[in-house]
Design a protein around this motif. Structure first.
Motif, PDB file in Angstrom:
ATOM      1  N   ALA A 535      35.705  46.005  37.279  1.00 62.26           N
ATOM      2  CA  ALA A 535      37.195  46.216  37.086  1.00 62.26           C
ATOM      3  C   ALA A 535      36.835  45.108  35.669  1.00 62.26           C
ATOM      4  O   ALA A 535      38.242  45.395  34.804  1.00 62.26           O
ATOM      5  N   ALA A 536      36.386  44.564  35.704  1.00 66.10           N
ATOM      6  CA  ALA A 536      35.968  43.618  34.537  1.00 66.10           C
ATOM      7  C   ALA A 536      35.902  43.587  32.790  1.00 66.10           C
ATOM      8  O   ALA A 536      36.273  43.013  32.485  1.00 66.10           O
ATOM      9  N   PRO A 537      34.880  45.012  32.856  1.00 67.06           N
ATOM     10  CA  PRO A 537      34.969  45.553  31.841  1.00 67.06           C
ATOM     11  C   PRO A 537      36.625  46.140  31.187  1.00 67.06           C
ATOM     12  O   PRO A 537      36.567  45.754  30.217  1.00 67.06           O
ATOM     13  N   HIS A 538      36.692  46.416  32.344  1.00 65.44           N
ATOM     14  CA  HIS A 538      38.564  47.745  31.941  1.00 65.44           C
ATOM     15  C   HIS A 538      39.188  46.205  31.447  1.00 65.44           C
ATOM     16  O   HIS A 538      40.285  46.257  30.377  1.00 65.44           O
ATOM     17  N   VAL A 539      39.439  44.795  32.195  1.00 62.14           N
ATOM     18  CA  VAL A 539      39.924  43.834  31.633  1.00 62.14           C
ATOM     19  C   VAL A 539      40.001  43.420  30.952  1.00 62.14           C
ATOM     20  O   VAL A 539      40.874  42.656  29.569  1.00 62.14           O
ATOM     21  N   SER A 564      44.602  50.648  30.211  1.00 62.48           N
ATOM     22  CA  SER A 564      43.045  49.794  30.988  1.00 62.48           C
ATOM     23  C   SER A 564      43.807  48.549  31.856  1.00 62.48           C
ATOM     24  O   SER A 564      42.440  48.356  32.725  1.00 62.48           O
ATOM     25  N   ALA A 565      44.755  47.832  31.847  1.00 61.82           N
ATOM     26  CA  ALA A 565      44.647  46.501  32.559  1.00 61.82           C
ATOM     27  C   ALA A 565      45.286  47.017  34.106  1.00 61.82           C
ATOM     28  O   ALA A 565      44.780  46.635  35.469  1.00 61.82           O
ATOM     29  N   ARG A 566      46.294  48.095  34.280  1.00 55.60           N
ATOM     30  CA  ARG A 566      46.211  48.842  35.049  1.00 55.60           C
ATOM     31  C   ARG A 566      45.496  49.581  36.728  1.00 55.60           C
ATOM     32  O   ARG A 566      44.728  49.588  37.401  1.00 55.60           O
ATOM     33  N   LYS A 567      44.218  50.078  35.359  1.00 52.99           N
ATOM     34  CA  LYS A 567      42.809  50.855  36.274  1.00 52.99           C
ATOM     35  C   LYS A 567      42.126  49.676  36.764  1.00 52.99           C
ATOM     36  O   LYS A 567      41.375  49.901  37.587  1.00 52.99           O
ATOM     37  N   ALA A 568      42.295  48.080  35.450  1.00 48.48           N
ATOM     38  CA  ALA A 568      41.401  47.374  36.362  1.00 48.48           C
ATOM     39  C   ALA A 568      41.958  46.625  37.681  1.00 48.48           C
ATOM     40  O   ALA A 568      41.494  46.538  38.893  1.00 48.48           O
ATOM     41  N   VAL A 569      43.340  46.393  37.722  1.00 51.76           N
ATOM     42  CA  VAL A 569      43.873  46.201  39.055  1.00 51.76           C
ATOM     43  C   VAL A 569      43.743  47.285  39.895  1.00 51.76           C
ATOM     44  O   VAL A 569      42.755  47.102  41.548  1.00 51.76           O
ATOM     45  N   ALA A 570      43.725  48.308  39.990  1.00 46.65           N
ATOM     46  CA  ALA A 570      43.264  48.931  40.649  1.00 46.65           C
ATOM     47  C   ALA A 570      42.079  49.166  41.369  1.00 46.65           C
ATOM     48  O   ALA A 570      41.323  49.435  42.871  1.00 46.65           O
ATOM     49  N   LEU A 571      41.206  49.326  40.101  1.00 47.89           N
ATOM     50  CA  LEU A 571      39.526  49.226  40.872  1.00 47.89           C
ATOM     51  C   LEU A 571      39.424  47.680  41.015  1.00 47.89           C
ATOM     52  O   LEU A 571      38.348  48.022  42.859  1.00 47.89           O
ATOM     53  N   ASP A 572      39.552  46.346  41.431  1.00 49.96           N
ATOM     54  CA  ASP A 572      39.878  45.435  41.838  1.00 49.96           C
ATOM     55  C   ASP A 572      40.846  44.609  42.269  1.00 49.96           C
ATOM     56  O   ASP A 572      41.128  43.930  41.299  1.00 49.96           O
ATOM     57  N   SER A 573      41.554  44.734  42.808  1.00 58.94           N
ATOM     58  CA  SER A 573      43.506  44.197  43.249  1.00 58.94           C
ATOM     59  C   SER A 573      42.871  42.534  43.590  1.00 58.94           C
ATOM     60  O   SER A 573      43.943  41.623  43.899  1.00 58.94           O
ATOM     61  N   SER A 574      41.690  42.306  44.288  1.00 59.20           N
ATOM     62  CA  SER A 574      41.715  40.888  44.200  1.00 59.20           C
ATOM     63  C   SER A 574      41.465  39.867  43.183  1.00 59.20           C
ATOM     64  O   SER A 574      41.269  38.839  42.960  1.00 59.20           O
TER      65      SER A 574
END
Length: 900
Positions: A535-539, A564-574
């Motif tokens: 998630a880190a690179p996507h956010v 990109s931000a929504r993908k980051a949330v989907a990958l790791d919502s924590s």
């Protein structure tokens, strides 16, 4: 044929070679000239000796006072008898002027020797003489007040003589105060401080108590220059120099010149302490500290034993060996004692109980742009890890974005701009095989090194490098290592991913062009491809795409950023930052309800994320829910009891709502948690102005600008002076506010008002008003071009200005425009009252004024401001003041200095 004698007592007129003054002194040449007079080399034909004649001007409005003071103090200085002080032979009262007849010293001044640092052996010799000479003067109760290299003469016999006691003062040895009357006296009456600004102690600039420590500060500046060949405070205009002397700490002498021993550098540091209480109290103490430092310096033993102070011992070999043993033992003992003394008194300071940290932007000497970007990204990742420790009651830190925005380049900047009492200074280096870093934790107030750590890891292990940055910093700060949660997993595993992630983050911050932003996105996209499930690179990519959208205004980049931000949330919502960045993107879209939910989730996941808390509250404001906004700031304050920022947000909210007492308490609590933060004092001072507590406000605001000259403090100071009728000081303060950044239309209007009511300054008033008009119209035009509605305070403020420019029709037009836009605004109502009063419609003016007071306009300003002098004859006005309770609500901003 002898030169004709002259009875003309004016050496300025008789300064040419051969002239005879007072029938006795034949002038040989002019040695120097200055603002107070000149110094002549002359031959005393009566006593057959060469003398220096110092002619001091005492003309002008305060000439009699100056002449009397000079005669009194010079006569006292003439009583000092010491071979290391140039003697004053006579003091002559010439009516309008004073002539000092002084010993002529043949040699050169220290200034002429200061082309390069003095060798240590020379420094030890000369510094001891300087301290001894100054101590002899102090023993007679005389304070020199103008110690500088030009007044320290090195004779042909290599001895120091102190020159020029012409502005000396006599101190009372019993009380330590300066006579007469225990008050500070200057050679220029009340016009300003005496001495040479670059060498004057802070108290000499601001009119504080003058005593031996004042001279010790000046001598410390001379010693610093002798050791480094540079002055401890940079030159420039007086205001800039004063700011440095009052607020900055020079780099330690041993950093500027590595040949300077640490112990000696610390002695000079203490001599240059801004607070007199932190300096040595006497020359005797300085001499003792120098002796201890010399004993501790490398080579001290060899210098001591080679001196051969006991010639008789040389004739007996056994005695010589015994003497060497005794000397060696005593020297070792002296070193041990000096080392213990230094460790006890001069060691680096301990960590403060409440740590307020700022991270400086990293230094990367000789690095290319790629590594500079990597270094910046590395420090940002370090900041994110350290941020998690803010849940501890004794630790808070500035955000990384603040360091970027303020371009914090030194520990002193960190204190001035962020109120930090600790600063992390990092230097990152790339070699052919390794990643290296040096971390220094510094105390900004004194500039001292608290601790340092070095890092050297293989180039192939950037993850180890990142972890080392974190673990070494935590160790320096005395924070506990608390496992994975505290360490803040950066979210990537591969070495290449880590490099491109940090490098892309750094490039995004450094970007100045579209091409720079593209390189940042390229790096971050590479990191995303390397680890597509991270998630880190996507956010971080989403944040870079949002920057591109803001820069280009192209909707496509906003769409990409959201994806990109929504993908980051989907990958790791924590991960809290995923929700925060998505919330920022949605807020930019004005999708405030969705944005609010993301910020709320970010605060739940990471209660230490200041940015998320603040944006959460501001989004409630945009939705018009003031109570919910306040609740967010209260919750942040409860979760972070030791942090000053939530109090800042809450105090600003209370002030905007008109809850002045509550706002004042918030800013008091803020200052307790950040006692070095100038903004807190500027805001508190603004609130005190609103309440009419002008004396407290002025003291608070002066302290704010002593920490950091800033527009908000100067603006509020200008209003405090204006409302108390101190219009000249008000003009000065508003001009300072403009100089330090607040050059908007409001400040120019306030400046114009100050000039207008000062009387006799119509040109300056008109010029300020016209500048305000240009800026206000430009702001209205800019808002129109962006499709935004204008601020009704712009036409409201201008309407009250036009009558002073003789344009009543423009006043009426702008007033109608303002009232049509927001007639319920108390500040608009007050502007209507001002405008109508000037147009002669007093009855309607008082009606609008009554509405303004009902809406929260501060009655203290009506009571005190010179604007309302002729209103006080109106019964309705006096009744309004009598019936109004103390101001509890108001509209002007305490942070930026509201429009009166």
């Amino acid at each position: 044929m002898p030169a004709p004698e002259s009875s003309d007592p004016d050496p300025t007129a008789a300064g040419s070679s051969g002239r005879v003054l007072l029938g006795r002194f034949r002038v040989e040449k002019v040695l120097g000239r200055g603002g107070m007079g000149e110094v002549l080399l002359a031959h005393d034909t009566l006593l057959q000796r060469r003398v220096a004649l110092k002619h001091l001007h005492t003309d002008g409005a305060q000439g009699a006072d100056r002449r009397g003071a000079l005669l009194k103090e010079a006569r006292r200085a003439s009583q000092v008898s010491d071979r290391r002080i140039a003697a004053i032979h006579d003091v002559l009262d010439l009516g309008d002027d004073v002539l000092l007849v002084m010993e002529y010293v043949d040699g050169q001044t220290l200034r002429e020797r200061l082309r390069e640092p003095f060798p240590l052996e020379t420094f030890w010799e000369l510094s001891g003489q300087c301290v001894g000479a100054l101590g002899a003067a102090h023993a007679k109760g005389v304070i020199h007040r103008d110690i500088k290299p030009e007044n320290l003469m090195l004779t042909r016999e290599h001895e120091i003589k102190i020159l020029d006691f012409g502005i000396a003062l006599r101190s009372d040895p019993a009380s330590g105060a300066v006579t007469p009357g225990g008050t500070t006296h200057t050679i220029e009456g009340n016009r300003g401080p005496a001495g040479t600004p670059q060498y004057m102690a802070p108290e000499a600039h601001y009119g504080g108590r003058i005593d031996e420590r004042t001279d010790i500060f000046s001598l410390g500046a001379v010693f610093y220059e002798m050791l480094t060949a540079r002055h401890p405070f940079a030159g420039g205009a007086y205001e800039s120099l004063l700011d440095q002397i009052m607020n900055s700490v020079p780099a330690p002498a041993n950093q500027v010149n590595p040949a300077v021993p640490l112990a000696l550098s610390l002695v000079v540091d203490k001599m240059l302490a801004r607070d007199p209480a932190q300096r040595y109290a006497s020359c005797e103490e300085v001499a003792g500290a120098l002796a201890a430092a010399r004993a501790e310096a490398p080579g001290a033993l060899s210098s001591a034993t080679s001196a051969g102070s006991m010639p008789a011992a040389r004739s007996v070999p056994g005695a010589r060996r015994l003497l060497r043993s005794v000397v060696l033992a005593l020297a070792v003992l002296a070193l041990a004692v000096a080392g213990f003394f230094t460790w006890r008194t001069l060691a680096a300071p301990r960590l403060p109980n409440n740590r307020n940290l700022a991270l400086l932007l990293p230094a990367t000497p000789g690095a290319n742009r790629d590594f500079s970007a990597f270094a910046l990204g590395s420090i940002e990742l370090l900041a994110a890890r350290l941020q998690r420790h803010q849940d501890q009651p004794s630790f808070q830190m500035s955000t990384f974005q603040e360091s970027l925005d303020d371009k914090v380049g030194s520990a002193e900047d960190a204190r001035k701009l962020m109120g930090a009492n600790l600063a992390l200074v990092s230097t990152l280096e790339l070699t052919a095989t390794a990643l290296r870093a040096r971390l220094e934790l510094r105390e900004p107030v004194r500039g001292r090194l608290v601790g340092a750590r070095s890092i050297d890891v293989p180039l192939s292990a950037p993850q180890v490098f990142m972890d080392s940055l974190y673990s070494k910093t935590v160790s320096l700060l005395g924070l506990p290592q608390r496992g994975a949660r505290a360490r803040y997993d950066p979210g990537v595993r591969g070495a290449g991913t880590m490099r491109f992630l940090a490098q892309g983050m750094g490039r995004s911050h450094l970007a100045e062009t579209d091409a720079d932003l593209k390189l940042a996105r390229d790096d971050l996209e590479t990191a995303c491809r390397a680890e597509p499930d991270a998630a880190a690179p996507h956010v971080r990519l989403a944040a870079a795409e949002l920057r591109t959208a803001r820069r280009t205004k192209a909707p496509v980049w906003l769409d990409r950023a959201e994806a990109s931000a929504r993908k980051a949330v989907a990958l790791d919502s924590s991960r809290a930052e995923c929700h925060r960045v998505l919330g920022e993107i949605l807020g930019y879209r004005k999708s405030y309800v969705e944005s609010l939910a993301e910020y709320q989730r970010a605060c739940e996941l990471d209660p230490t994320d200041d940015d998320a808390w603040y944006r959460h509250g501001r989004t409630h404001q945009r939705l018009g829910d003031a109570a919910a906004e306040r609740a967010v700031y209260v919750a942040a304050s409860e979760r972070r009891p030791s942090s000053y920022r939530p109090r800042w947000w809450l105090g600003s909210w209370e002030a905007k709502q008109g809850h002045i007492e509550a706002a004042t308490q918030c800013f008091v609590e803020m200052i307790r948690r950040a006692p070095e933060l100038a903004t807190g004092y500027a805001s508190l001072g603004g609130l005190l102005v609103l309440q009419g507590e002008y004396d407290r406000a002025i003291d608070t605001l002066h302290f704010a600008v002593s920490l950091r000259p800033m527009d908000a403090a100067f603006s509020n100071l200008g209003t405090a002076y204006f409302n108390t009728g101190r219009l000249t000081e008000s003009v000065d303060a508003y001009n300072q506010a403009i100089q330090f950044g607040s050059a908007g239309y409001v400040m120019w209007l306030n400046l114009g008002d100050a000039y207008f009511w000062l009387r006799g300054r119509p040109d300056q008033s008109r010029e300020a008003y016209l500048q305000a008009l240009r800026l206000a119209r430009a702001e209205m035009q800019s808002r129109a071009e962006q499709g935004a509605s204008f601020d009704p305070m712009i036409p409201a403020s201008l309407s009250s200005m036009f009558p002073k420019l003789g344009q009543p029709d423009s006043a009426r037009i702008y007033l109608r425009l303002a009232l049509a836009a927001d007639s319920a605004n108390a500040m608009v109502q007050y502007s209507a009252a001002l405008t109508l009063w000037q147009l002669g419609d007093h009855a309607r003016a008082l009606t609008w004024l009554e509405r303004a007071v009902s809406g929260g306009y501060p009655t203290a300003w009506l009571r005190d401001s010179p604007v309302h002098r002729d209103w006080r004859a109106e019964p309705r006005f006096t009744a309004l003041l009598a019936s109004a309770s103390p101001a509890s609500r108001t509209t002007p901003s305490p942070e930026a200095g509201g429009r009166r």
